[in-house]
Design a protein around this motif. Structure first.
Motif, PDB file in Angstrom:
ATOM      1  N   ILE A  21      54.471  27.181  43.562  1.00 43.50           N
ATOM      2  CA  ILE A  21      53.848  28.390  43.029  1.00 43.50           C
ATOM      3  C   ILE A  21      52.706  28.007  42.086  1.00 43.50           C
ATOM      4  CG2 ILE A  21      55.970  29.769  43.192  1.00 43.50           C
ATOM      5  CD1 ILE A  21      56.406  29.158  40.178  1.00 43.50           C
ATOM      6  N   GLU A  22      52.022  28.999  41.544  1.00 44.45           N
ATOM      7  CA  GLU A  22      50.991  28.754  40.540  1.00 44.45           C
ATOM      8  C   GLU A  22      51.643  28.523  39.185  1.00 44.45           C
ATOM      9  OE1 GLU A  22      47.742  28.502  41.043  1.00 44.45           O
ATOM     10  OE2 GLU A  22      47.999  28.860  43.205  1.00 44.45           O
ATOM     11  N   ARG A  23      50.966  27.744  38.350  1.00 46.21           N
ATOM     12  CA  ARG A  23      51.493  27.486  37.009  1.00 46.21           C
ATOM     13  C   ARG A  23      51.666  28.780  36.216  1.00 46.21           C
ATOM     14  NH1 ARG A  23      50.623  26.536  31.732  1.00 46.21           N
ATOM     15  NH2 ARG A  23      51.447  24.622  30.800  1.00 46.21           N
ATOM     16  N   GLN A  24      50.737  29.716  36.408  1.00 47.02           N
ATOM     17  CA  GLN A  24      50.817  30.988  35.695  1.00 47.02           C
ATOM     18  C   GLN A  24      52.083  31.753  36.055  1.00 47.02           C
ATOM     19  OE1 GLN A  24      48.268  29.763  37.282  1.00 47.02           O
ATOM     20  NE2 GLN A  24      46.340  30.019  36.134  1.00 47.02           N
ATOM     21  N   THR A  25      52.555  31.562  37.296  1.00 52.44           N
ATOM     22  CA  THR A  25      53.783  32.243  37.715  1.00 52.44           C
ATOM     23  C   THR A  25      54.982  31.700  36.949  1.00 52.44           C
ATOM     24  OG1 THR A  25      52.876  32.580  39.934  1.00 52.44           O
ATOM     25  CG2 THR A  25      55.268  32.777  39.680  1.00 52.44           C
ATOM     26  N   SER A  26      55.018  30.382  36.752  1.00 54.87           N
ATOM     27  CA  SER A  26      56.104  29.792  35.966  1.00 54.87           C
ATOM     28  C   SER A  26      56.075  30.325  34.537  1.00 54.87           C
ATOM     29  CB  SER A  26      55.975  28.265  35.954  1.00 54.87           C
ATOM     30  OG  SER A  26      56.948  27.686  35.110  1.00 54.87           O
ATOM     31  N   ALA A  27      54.888  30.412  33.949  1.00 54.68           N
ATOM     32  CA  ALA A  27      54.777  30.950  32.594  1.00 54.68           C
ATOM     33  C   ALA A  27      55.230  32.410  32.553  1.00 54.68           C
ATOM     34  CB  ALA A  27      53.338  30.825  32.097  1.00 54.68           C
ATOM     35  N   LYS A  28      54.938  33.162  33.608  1.00 53.26           N
ATOM     36  CA  LYS A  28      55.371  34.561  33.667  1.00 53.26           C
ATOM     37  C   LYS A  28      56.889  34.642  33.781  1.00 53.26           C
ATOM     38  CE  LYS A  28      54.291  38.962  35.912  1.00 53.26           C
ATOM     39  NZ  LYS A  28      55.690  39.433  36.034  1.00 53.26           N
ATOM     40  N   TRP A  29      57.487  33.731  34.547  1.00 59.82           N
ATOM     41  CA  TRP A  29      58.950  33.713  34.612  1.00 59.82           C
ATOM     42  C   TRP A  29      59.538  33.554  33.219  1.00 59.82           C
ATOM     43  CZ3 TRP A  29      60.017  29.815  39.233  1.00 59.82           C
ATOM     44  CH2 TRP A  29      59.640  30.439  40.431  1.00 59.82           C
ATOM     45  N   ARG A  30      58.884  32.736  32.410  1.00 60.88           N
ATOM     46  CA  ARG A  30      59.375  32.529  31.031  1.00 60.88           C
ATOM     47  C   ARG A  30      59.263  33.827  30.232  1.00 60.88           C
ATOM     48  NH1 ARG A  30      58.820  29.351  26.288  1.00 60.88           N
ATOM     49  NH2 ARG A  30      60.401  30.260  24.926  1.00 60.88           N
ATOM     50  N   SER A  31      58.102  34.475  30.295  1.00 63.03           N
ATOM     51  CA  SER A  31      57.903  35.699  29.514  1.00 63.03           C
ATOM     52  C   SER A  31      58.777  36.841  30.030  1.00 63.03           C
ATOM     53  CB  SER A  31      56.427  36.108  29.537  1.00 63.03           C
ATOM     54  OG  SER A  31      55.981  36.375  30.860  1.00 63.03           O
ATOM     55  N   ASP A  32      59.108  36.826  31.329  1.00 66.49           N
ATOM     56  CA  ASP A  32      59.957  37.872  31.903  1.00 66.49           C
ATOM     57  C   ASP A  32      61.449  37.590  31.723  1.00 66.49           C
ATOM     58  OD1 ASP A  32      57.684  39.163  32.727  1.00 66.49           O
ATOM     59  OD2 ASP A  32      57.824  38.567  34.831  1.00 66.49           O
ATOM     60  N   GLY A  33      61.777  36.419  31.156  1.00 60.22           N
ATOM     61  CA  GLY A  33      63.185  36.093  30.943  1.00 60.22           C
ATOM     62  C   GLY A  33      63.871  35.487  32.142  1.00 60.22           C
ATOM     63  N   ILE A  34      63.112  35.210  33.204  1.00 62.48           N
ATOM     64  CA  ILE A  34      63.707  34.579  34.393  1.00 62.48           C
ATOM     65  C   ILE A  34      64.049  33.119  34.079  1.00 62.48           C
ATOM     66  CG2 ILE A  34      63.268  33.889  36.787  1.00 62.48           C
ATOM     67  CD1 ILE A  34      61.437  36.397  36.948  1.00 62.48           C
ATOM     68  N   LEU A  35      63.092  32.431  33.438  1.00 58.83           N
ATOM     69  CA  LEU A  35      63.370  31.090  32.932  1.00 58.83           C
ATOM     70  C   LEU A  35      64.126  31.232  31.619  1.00 58.83           C
ATOM     71  CD1 LEU A  35      60.217  28.801  33.344  1.00 58.83           C
ATOM     72  CD2 LEU A  35      62.554  28.237  34.000  1.00 58.83           C
ATOM     73  N   PRO A  36      65.238  30.550  31.451  1.00 63.29           N
ATOM     74  CA  PRO A  36      65.986  30.666  30.200  1.00 63.29           C
ATOM     75  C   PRO A  36      65.299  29.954  29.043  1.00 63.29           C
ATOM     76  CG  PRO A  36      66.999  29.037  31.630  1.00 63.29           C
ATOM     77  CD  PRO A  36      65.894  29.675  32.432  1.00 63.29           C
ATOM     78  N   LYS A  37      65.926  30.002  27.904  1.00 59.23           N
ATOM     79  CA  LYS A  37      65.419  29.329  26.707  1.00 59.23           C
ATOM     80  C   LYS A  37      65.176  27.849  27.013  1.00 59.23           C
ATOM     81  CE  LYS A  37      66.923  28.171  22.001  1.00 59.23           C
ATOM     82  NZ  LYS A  37      68.028  28.300  21.019  1.00 59.23           N
ATOM     83  N   PRO A  38      64.065  27.287  26.522  1.00 56.34           N
ATOM     84  CA  PRO A  38      63.791  25.866  26.802  1.00 56.34           C
ATOM     85  C   PRO A  38      64.916  24.967  26.296  1.00 56.34           C
ATOM     86  CG  PRO A  38      61.862  26.932  25.847  1.00 56.34           C
ATOM     87  CD  PRO A  38      62.985  27.908  25.728  1.00 56.34           C
TER      88      PRO A  38
END
Length: 214
Positions: A21-38
């Protein structure tokens, strides 16, 4: 030489490569809560364990191919899988290294460019990371001072918060700009003063222009 095995960690760039995917998509997953806390913050940047990231596999059609996973694993020679953040060794970025060695981040970057500090154990999303043991061992070998209080803070799990990302919220007042410092002139005998002035200006985010005069 690293004192502990290198864990598999990923930043947004590696996550994007893993899922295609695009890097921006990964960052969006973080802001949307899809990616958990680092699982780790180093120099204010977020990083995740491989198993944390692979937990997204199969959700909403997200897929990691065997080829992409193998390519990532091969990019971290001698890496090992750590399943829990509590099992991570202490890992530091340029910001923490500067505090450990009692200097600034610009000095660490210069040392790294001139190979006057240990090679980074990991480079994730273009940011260098070291094991704490790598940095302290290198410092002792080179006769550099190690700030024991900073080492103890890291051992106690104290970290700086993540760098702010994204646009400023509407209505948030801007901080007043600091006035530009006056221009200064130095003679050839004032080399140290000139270096100190330029270093200070760069650390404050200013651009420095040097004009020779007769």
């Amino acid at each position: 030489m690293a004192a502990a095995p290198i864990p598999y960690l990923l930043g947004h760039t590696e996550i994007a490569d893993l899922f295609g995917i695009e890097r921006q998509t990964s960052a969006k997953w973080r802001s949307d809560g899809i990616l958990p806390k680092p699982d780790l913050l180093a120099s204010g940047n977020p990083y995740w364990l491989l198993d944390t990231v692979l937990g997204l596999e199969g959700q909403a059609g997200r897929r990691v191919t065997e080829e992409r996973l193998d390519r990532y694993l091969a990019s971290v020679p001698g890496g090992r899988r750590v399943k829990e953040r509590e099992s991570l060794p202490i890992i530091v970025g340029i910001q923490e290294v500067a505090r450990i060695l009692g200097t600034d981040q610009q000095a660490i970057s210069r040392w790294r460019n001139r190979r006057r500090i240990a090679e980074a154990d990991l480079v994730i999303s273009r940011s260098p990371l070291w094991l704490l043991d790598t940095i302290t061992a290198d410092a002792y070998e080179r006769g550099r001072i190690v700030v024991s209080e900073e080492v103890e803070r890291l051992q106690a799990g104290e970290r700086e918060p993540q760098k702010p990302r994204g646009r400023r919220a509407a209505g948030t007042p801007r901080s007043p700009k600091k006035p530009l410092p006056p221009a200064q002139s130095f003679t050839s005998s004032e080399h140290d003063e000139a270096v100190a002035f330029v270093t200070e200006m760069l650390s404050e985010g200013h651009t420095t222009v040097i004009r020779p005069k007769r």
